[in-house]
Motif scaffolding. Structure first.
Motif, PDB file in Angstrom:
ATOM      1  N   UNK A  59      -0.496  10.873  -0.739  1.00 49.20           N
ATOM      2  CA  UNK A  59      -0.840   9.937   0.333  1.00 49.20           C
ATOM      3  C   UNK A  59      -1.944  10.522   1.193  1.00 49.20           C
ATOM      4  N   UNK A  60      -2.743   9.664   1.757  1.00 46.28           N
ATOM      5  CA  UNK A  60      -3.679  10.128   2.759  1.00 46.28           C
ATOM      6  C   UNK A  60      -2.893  10.432   4.033  1.00 46.28           C
ATOM      7  N   UNK A  61      -3.373  11.362   4.813  1.00 47.21           N
ATOM      8  CA  UNK A  61      -2.604  11.846   5.958  1.00 47.21           C
ATOM      9  C   UNK A  61      -2.224  10.736   6.930  1.00 47.21           C
ATOM     10  N   UNK A  62      -3.085   9.777   7.122  1.00 43.56           N
ATOM     11  CA  UNK A  62      -2.850   8.763   8.153  1.00 43.56           C
ATOM     12  C   UNK A  62      -1.701   7.807   7.821  1.00 43.56           C
ATOM     13  N   UNK A  63      -1.248   7.792   6.574  1.00 41.54           N
ATOM     14  CA  UNK A  63      -0.157   6.885   6.216  1.00 41.54           C
ATOM     15  C   UNK A  63       1.125   7.622   5.850  1.00 41.54           C
ATOM     16  N   UNK A  64       1.085   8.921   5.827  1.00 46.87           N
ATOM     17  CA  UNK A  64       2.282   9.687   5.478  1.00 46.87           C
ATOM     18  C   UNK A  64       3.413   9.369   6.433  1.00 46.87           C
ATOM     19  N   UNK A  65       4.595   9.131   5.854  1.00 47.53           N
ATOM     20  CA  UNK A  65       5.752   8.791   6.658  1.00 47.53           C
ATOM     21  C   UNK A  65       5.858   7.318   6.994  1.00 47.53           C
ATOM     22  N   UNK A  76       5.821  -3.489 -15.030  1.00 51.80           N
ATOM     23  CA  UNK A  76       4.407  -3.106 -15.016  1.00 51.80           C
ATOM     24  C   UNK A  76       3.761  -3.412 -13.667  1.00 51.80           C
ATOM     25  N   UNK A  77       4.452  -3.042 -12.631  1.00 53.78           N
ATOM     26  CA  UNK A  77       4.004  -3.362 -11.274  1.00 53.78           C
ATOM     27  C   UNK A  77       4.084  -2.125 -10.387  1.00 53.78           C
ATOM     28  N   UNK A  78       3.086  -1.969  -9.556  1.00 52.78           N
ATOM     29  CA  UNK A  78       3.095  -0.916  -8.547  1.00 52.78           C
ATOM     30  C   UNK A  78       3.135  -1.582  -7.175  1.00 52.78           C
ATOM     31  N   UNK A  79       3.846  -0.954  -6.273  1.00 55.60           N
ATOM     32  CA  UNK A  79       4.048  -1.501  -4.937  1.00 55.60           C
ATOM     33  C   UNK A  79       3.521  -0.527  -3.888  1.00 55.60           C
ATOM     34  N   UNK A  80       3.125  -1.095  -2.774  1.00 52.53           N
ATOM     35  CA  UNK A  80       2.812  -0.296  -1.596  1.00 52.53           C
ATOM     36  C   UNK A  80       3.627  -0.867  -0.445  1.00 52.53           C
ATOM     37  N   UNK A  81       4.638  -0.107  -0.043  1.00 52.91           N
ATOM     38  CA  UNK A  81       5.495  -0.509   1.059  1.00 52.91           C
ATOM     39  C   UNK A  81       4.889   0.070   2.336  1.00 52.91           C
ATOM     40  N   UNK A  82       4.554  -0.799   3.256  1.00 54.53           N
ATOM     41  CA  UNK A  82       3.873  -0.370   4.478  1.00 54.53           C
ATOM     42  C   UNK A  82       4.747  -0.670   5.683  1.00 54.53           C
ATOM     43  N   UNK A  83       5.121   0.379   6.398  1.00 56.45           N
ATOM     44  CA  UNK A  83       5.945   0.244   7.594  1.00 56.45           C
ATOM     45  C   UNK A  83       5.173   0.765   8.798  1.00 56.45           C
ATOM     46  N   UNK A  84       5.663   0.417   9.971  1.00 53.60           N
ATOM     47  CA  UNK A  84       5.052   0.867  11.227  1.00 53.60           C
ATOM     48  C   UNK A  84       3.546   0.657  11.206  1.00 53.60           C
ATOM     49  N   UNK A  85       3.159  -0.520  10.837  1.00 57.77           N
ATOM     50  CA  UNK A  85       1.741  -0.807  10.685  1.00 57.77           C
ATOM     51  C   UNK A  85       1.005  -0.742  12.019  1.00 57.77           C
ATOM     52  N   UNK A  86      -0.237  -0.283  11.934  1.00 61.97           N
ATOM     53  CA  UNK A  86      -1.091  -0.132  13.105  1.00 61.97           C
ATOM     54  C   UNK A  86      -2.358  -0.978  12.921  1.00 61.97           C
ATOM     55  N   UNK A  87      -2.998  -1.345  14.012  1.00 60.71           N
ATOM     56  CA  UNK A  87      -4.262  -2.077  13.878  1.00 60.71           C
ATOM     57  C   UNK A  87      -5.283  -1.346  13.009  1.00 60.71           C
ATOM     58  N   UNK A  88      -5.263  -0.021  13.028  1.00 67.53           N
ATOM     59  CA  UNK A  88      -6.191   0.751  12.194  1.00 67.53           C
ATOM     60  C   UNK A  88      -5.928   0.588  10.705  1.00 67.53           C
ATOM     61  N   UNK A  89      -4.777   0.032  10.347  1.00 72.96           N
ATOM     62  CA  UNK A  89      -4.480  -0.211   8.925  1.00 72.96           C
ATOM     63  C   UNK A  89      -5.135  -1.493   8.424  1.00 72.96           C
TER      64      UNK A  89
END
Length: 124
Positions: A59-65, A76-89
């Motif tokens: 992971x890139x540092x800004x999204x770790x955790x 055959x699917x990959x997911x990106x679960x995004x929590x605690x989203x920020x405007x910078x995302x």
């Protein structure tokens, strides 16, 4: 070469969550490294996360955790679960595939196939 189709993104408030998916077809999914990149307006395409054929993740540092990448070899699917989203995302998110048994790469140029892109907007 694998074909990648991404799910829709969305608009979410800061602190919220969103899951992106990327379905692959046309090749053996399990032998690929799958990655997520994002590109904000006026900026370069940046690495977000990737998972290798062997299950290694990076992971890139800004999204770790906050973000988690996962893969489903049956679907055959990959997911990106995004929590605690920020405007910078806020960005256009792309999934990518790299064929072959390589370790995880953070370089967009190492990836062979790309999804169509999905807009994620995080409001403050």
């Amino acid at each position: 070469q694998v074909q990648l189709v991404q799910s829709a993104g969305g608009l979410v408030q800061a602190g919220g969550s969103l899951r992106l998916s990327c379905a692959a077809s046309g090749s053996t999914f399990s032998s690929y490294t799958m990655g997520w990149f994002r590109q904000a307006p006026g900026k370069e395409r940046d690495f977000v996360a990737a998972i290798s054929w062997g299950g290694g993740m990076r992971y890139t540092d800004s999204v770790k955790g906050r973000f988690t990448i996962s893969g489903d070899n049956v679907k055959n699917t990959v997911y990106l679960h995004m929590n605690s989203l920020k405007p910078d995302d806020t960005a256009l998110y792309y999934c990518a595939a790299r064929s072959g048994y390589y370790s995880v790469s953070t370089y967009a140029t190492d990836y062979d196939s790309w999804g169509q892109g999905t807009q994620v907007t995080v409001s403050s």
